[in-house]
Motif scaffolding. Structure first.
Motif, PDB file in Angstrom:
ATOM      1  N   THR A  61       0.907  -1.156  -0.055  1.00  0.00           N
ATOM      2  CA  THR A  61      -0.017   0.036   0.136  1.00  0.00           C
ATOM      3  C   THR A  61       0.914   1.100  -0.077  1.00  0.00           C
ATOM      4  O   THR A  61       2.013   1.239   0.634  1.00  0.00           O
ATOM      5  CB  THR A  61      -0.936   0.010   1.259  1.00  0.00           C
ATOM      6  N   ALA A  62       0.646   2.202  -0.606  1.00  0.00           N
ATOM      7  CA  ALA A  62       1.229   3.619  -0.687  1.00  0.00           C
ATOM      8  C   ALA A  62       0.834   4.295   0.735  1.00  0.00           C
ATOM      9  O   ALA A  62      -0.517   4.497   0.877  1.00  0.00           O
ATOM     10  CB  ALA A  62       0.785   4.294  -1.838  1.00  0.00           C
ATOM     11  N   THR A  63       1.941   5.072   1.211  1.00  0.00           N
ATOM     12  CA  THR A  63       1.761   6.200   2.106  1.00  0.00           C
ATOM     13  C   THR A  63       2.157   7.284   1.802  1.00  0.00           C
ATOM     14  O   THR A  63       2.989   7.355   1.035  1.00  0.00           O
ATOM     15  CB  THR A  63       2.384   5.492   3.514  1.00  0.00           C
ATOM     16  N   GLN A  64       1.730   8.391   2.080  1.00  0.00           N
ATOM     17  CA  GLN A  64       2.079   9.869   1.588  1.00  0.00           C
ATOM     18  C   GLN A  64       2.427  10.627   3.017  1.00  0.00           C
ATOM     19  O   GLN A  64       2.086  10.505   3.986  1.00  0.00           O
ATOM     20  CB  GLN A  64       0.856  10.742   1.224  1.00  0.00           C
ATOM     21  N   ARG A  65       3.466  11.417   2.723  1.00  0.00           N
ATOM     22  CA  ARG A  65       4.129  12.361   3.913  1.00  0.00           C
ATOM     23  C   ARG A  65       4.205  13.468   3.165  1.00  0.00           C
ATOM     24  O   ARG A  65       4.818  13.838   2.220  1.00  0.00           O
ATOM     25  CB  ARG A  65       5.402  11.562   4.250  1.00  0.00           C
ATOM     26  N   LEU A  66       3.465  14.463   3.850  1.00  0.00           N
ATOM     27  CA  LEU A  66       3.779  16.059   3.660  1.00  0.00           C
ATOM     28  C   LEU A  66       4.958  16.604   4.403  1.00  0.00           C
ATOM     29  O   LEU A  66       4.747  16.375   5.516  1.00  0.00           O
ATOM     30  CB  LEU A  66       2.361  16.637   3.939  1.00  0.00           C
ATOM     31  N   TYR A  67       5.875  17.500   3.900  1.00  0.00           N
ATOM     32  CA  TYR A  67       6.698  17.892   4.446  1.00  0.00           C
ATOM     33  C   TYR A  67       7.081  19.365   3.893  1.00  0.00           C
ATOM     34  O   TYR A  67       6.891  19.460   2.689  1.00  0.00           O
ATOM     35  CB  TYR A  67       8.059  17.147   4.053  1.00  0.00           C
TER      36      TYR A  67
ATOM     37  N   ASN B 167       1.691  12.843   8.185  1.00  0.00           N
ATOM     38  CA  ASN B 167       1.746  11.504   7.487  1.00  0.00           C
ATOM     39  C   ASN B 167       0.308  11.445   7.055  1.00  0.00           C
ATOM     40  O   ASN B 167      -0.785  11.694   7.819  1.00  0.00           O
ATOM     41  CB  ASN B 167       1.945  10.523   8.366  1.00  0.00           C
ATOM     42  N   ASN B 168       0.212  10.740   5.777  1.00  0.00           N
ATOM     43  CA  ASN B 168      -1.085  10.544   5.017  1.00  0.00           C
ATOM     44  C   ASN B 168      -1.962  11.917   5.314  1.00  0.00           C
ATOM     45  O   ASN B 168      -3.060  11.915   5.845  1.00  0.00           O
ATOM     46  CB  ASN B 168      -1.765   9.262   5.850  1.00  0.00           C
ATOM     47  N   PRO B 169      -1.514  12.863   4.655  1.00  0.00           N
ATOM     48  CA  PRO B 169      -2.304  14.147   4.776  1.00  0.00           C
ATOM     49  C   PRO B 169      -3.593  14.075   3.886  1.00  0.00           C
ATOM     50  O   PRO B 169      -3.904  13.282   3.046  1.00  0.00           O
ATOM     51  CB  PRO B 169      -1.459  15.247   3.932  1.00  0.00           C
ATOM     52  N   PRO B 170      -4.612  14.792   4.344  1.00  0.00           N
ATOM     53  CA  PRO B 170      -6.053  14.933   3.564  1.00  0.00           C
ATOM     54  C   PRO B 170      -5.622  15.410   2.041  1.00  0.00           C
ATOM     55  O   PRO B 170      -4.780  15.991   1.653  1.00  0.00           O
ATOM     56  CB  PRO B 170      -6.785  16.087   4.156  1.00  0.00           C
ATOM     57  N   GLN B 171      -6.477  14.792   1.179  1.00  0.00           N
ATOM     58  CA  GLN B 171      -6.475  14.911  -0.191  1.00  0.00           C
ATOM     59  C   GLN B 171      -6.324  16.399  -0.483  1.00  0.00           C
ATOM     60  O   GLN B 171      -5.571  16.954  -1.324  1.00  0.00           O
ATOM     61  CB  GLN B 171      -7.312  14.275  -1.069  1.00  0.00           C
ATOM     62  N   ALA B 172      -6.862  17.342   0.106  1.00  0.00           N
ATOM     63  CA  ALA B 172      -6.927  18.687  -0.102  1.00  0.00           C
ATOM     64  C   ALA B 172      -5.462  19.416   0.055  1.00  0.00           C
ATOM     65  O   ALA B 172      -5.244  20.140  -0.577  1.00  0.00           O
ATOM     66  CB  ALA B 172      -7.756  19.360   0.679  1.00  0.00           C
ATOM     67  N   PHE B 173      -4.850  18.868   1.068  1.00  0.00           N
ATOM     68  CA  PHE B 173      -3.558  19.492   1.196  1.00  0.00           C
ATOM     69  C   PHE B 173      -2.576  18.852   0.160  1.00  0.00           C
ATOM     70  O   PHE B 173      -1.536  19.560  -0.504  1.00  0.00           O
ATOM     71  CB  PHE B 173      -2.572  18.694   2.669  1.00  0.00           C
ATOM     72  N   VAL B 174      -2.606  17.718  -0.635  1.00  0.00           N
ATOM     73  CA  VAL B 174      -1.948  17.052  -1.593  1.00  0.00           C
ATOM     74  C   VAL B 174      -2.303  18.134  -2.867  1.00  0.00           C
ATOM     75  O   VAL B 174      -1.277  18.328  -3.561  1.00  0.00           O
ATOM     76  CB  VAL B 174      -2.367  15.622  -1.581  1.00  0.00           C
TER      77      VAL B 174
ATOM     78  N   PHE C  25       1.943  28.146   5.695  1.00  0.00           N
ATOM     79  CA  PHE C  25       1.589  27.083   6.547  1.00  0.00           C
ATOM     80  C   PHE C  25       1.798  27.154   7.961  1.00  0.00           C
ATOM     81  O   PHE C  25       2.664  27.848   8.330  1.00  0.00           O
ATOM     82  CB  PHE C  25       2.378  25.840   5.920  1.00  0.00           C
ATOM     83  N   THR C  26       0.966  26.260   8.908  1.00  0.00           N
ATOM     84  CA  THR C  26       0.900  26.505  10.240  1.00  0.00           C
ATOM     85  C   THR C  26       1.311  24.964  10.696  1.00  0.00           C
ATOM     86  O   THR C  26       1.070  24.116  10.101  1.00  0.00           O
ATOM     87  CB  THR C  26      -0.332  27.297  10.823  1.00  0.00           C
ATOM     88  N   TRP C  27       1.841  24.862  11.896  1.00  0.00           N
ATOM     89  CA  TRP C  27       1.993  23.834  12.516  1.00  0.00           C
ATOM     90  C   TRP C  27       1.833  23.743  14.069  1.00  0.00           C
ATOM     91  O   TRP C  27       2.187  24.958  14.456  1.00  0.00           O
ATOM     92  CB  TRP C  27       3.354  23.098  12.155  1.00  0.00           C
ATOM     93  N   ASP C  28       1.943  22.505  14.578  1.00  0.00           N
ATOM     94  CA  ASP C  28       1.943  22.717  16.108  1.00  0.00           C
ATOM     95  C   ASP C  28       3.367  22.657  16.489  1.00  0.00           C
ATOM     96  O   ASP C  28       4.249  21.786  16.075  1.00  0.00           O
ATOM     97  CB  ASP C  28       1.185  21.410  16.845  1.00  0.00           C
ATOM     98  N   VAL C  29       3.920  23.657  17.376  1.00  0.00           N
ATOM     99  CA  VAL C  29       4.972  23.996  17.702  1.00  0.00           C
ATOM    100  C   VAL C  29       5.878  22.693  18.540  1.00  0.00           C
ATOM    101  O   VAL C  29       6.914  22.069  18.197  1.00  0.00           O
ATOM    102  CB  VAL C  29       5.636  24.963  18.992  1.00  0.00           C
ATOM    103  N   ALA C  30       5.176  22.055  19.306  1.00  0.00           N
ATOM    104  CA  ALA C  30       5.312  20.685  20.033  1.00  0.00           C
ATOM    105  C   ALA C  30       5.597  19.545  19.212  1.00  0.00           C
ATOM    106  O   ALA C  30       6.547  18.845  19.436  1.00  0.00           O
ATOM    107  CB  ALA C  30       4.549  20.502  21.310  1.00  0.00           C
ATOM    108  N   THR C  31       4.886  19.417  18.342  1.00  0.00           N
ATOM    109  CA  THR C  31       4.715  18.089  17.595  1.00  0.00           C
ATOM    110  C   THR C  31       5.374  18.064  16.262  1.00  0.00           C
ATOM    111  O   THR C  31       5.601  17.257  15.422  1.00  0.00           O
ATOM    112  CB  THR C  31       3.285  17.493  17.427  1.00  0.00           C
ATOM    113  N   GLN C  32       5.343  19.458  15.651  1.00  0.00           N
ATOM    114  CA  GLN C  32       5.904  19.697  14.388  1.00  0.00           C
ATOM    115  C   GLN C  32       4.724  19.140  13.555  1.00  0.00           C
ATOM    116  O   GLN C  32       4.956  19.197  12.087  1.00  0.00           O
ATOM    117  CB  GLN C  32       7.083  19.347  14.016  1.00  0.00           C
ATOM    118  N   GLN C  33       3.509  18.872  13.643  1.00  0.00           N
ATOM    119  CA  GLN C  33       2.431  18.584  12.894  1.00  0.00           C
ATOM    120  C   GLN C  33       2.031  19.666  12.010  1.00  0.00           C
ATOM    121  O   GLN C  33       1.583  20.749  12.561  1.00  0.00           O
ATOM    122  CB  GLN C  33       1.386  17.892  13.672  1.00  0.00           C
ATOM    123  N   CYS C  34       1.814  19.543  10.537  1.00  0.00           N
ATOM    124  CA  CYS C  34       1.243  20.452   9.973  1.00  0.00           C
ATOM    125  C   CYS C  34      -0.195  20.492  10.261  1.00  0.00           C
ATOM    126  O   CYS C  34      -1.154  19.702  10.550  1.00  0.00           O
ATOM    127  CB  CYS C  34       1.118  20.204   8.408  1.00  0.00           C
TER     128      CYS C  34
END
Length: 140
Positions: A70-76, A92-99, A113-122
């Protein structure tokens, strides 16, 4: 002969109007508080037209094939300002709208782009396109 002069005047006026108006290079903006939500913004052409050699802005989608096939996607996404401060977010596995938004980016678009400082999650991606943006190599 008067028709030719009128046509030339109209073409000259139209070509002048096409380049008139405000133009902006969006250089890197980076705000990283000690906690909470951080923000980065800028445009590719703003960085390319900047005189400094530190600035960077990018977003990419990476696709990997798992052992199960299976394919997995990662947004960076990454931004670096003129002082060398870095802002990074990963999802990891961003929503299709992000892609879709990453694939739609053009060099003169303003990317935020914005992200959570503690987790670096977009947390969010924004593409802004407008008439005030400087064109590069005919891009729209």
């Amino acid at each position: 002969m008067n028709v030719a002069k009128l046509a030339f005047a109209c073409i000259a006026l139209l070509s002048t109007a096409a380049v008139a108006g405000s133009k902006t290079n969006f250089e890197i903006y980076l705000s990283i508080p000690p906690s909470g939500t951080a923000v980065a913004a800028g445009s590719f052409v703003g960085v390319q037209n900047s005189s400094d050699t530190n600035s960077v802005i990018q977003c990419q989608i990476k696709v990997d094939l798992t052992a199960l096939g299976t394919a997995t996607q990662r947004l960076y996404c990454h931004a670096r300002d003129t002082s060398g401060n870095d802002g990074i977010c990963i999802l990891n596995n961003p929503p299709q709208a992000f892609v879709d938004l990453v694939y739609a980016l053009k060099d003169n678009d303003k990317l935020t782009f914005t992200w959570d400082v503690a987790t670096q999650q977009c947390k969010s991606l924004e593409l802004q396109r407008g008439s005030w943006q400087v064109r590069s190599n005919g891009a729209t």
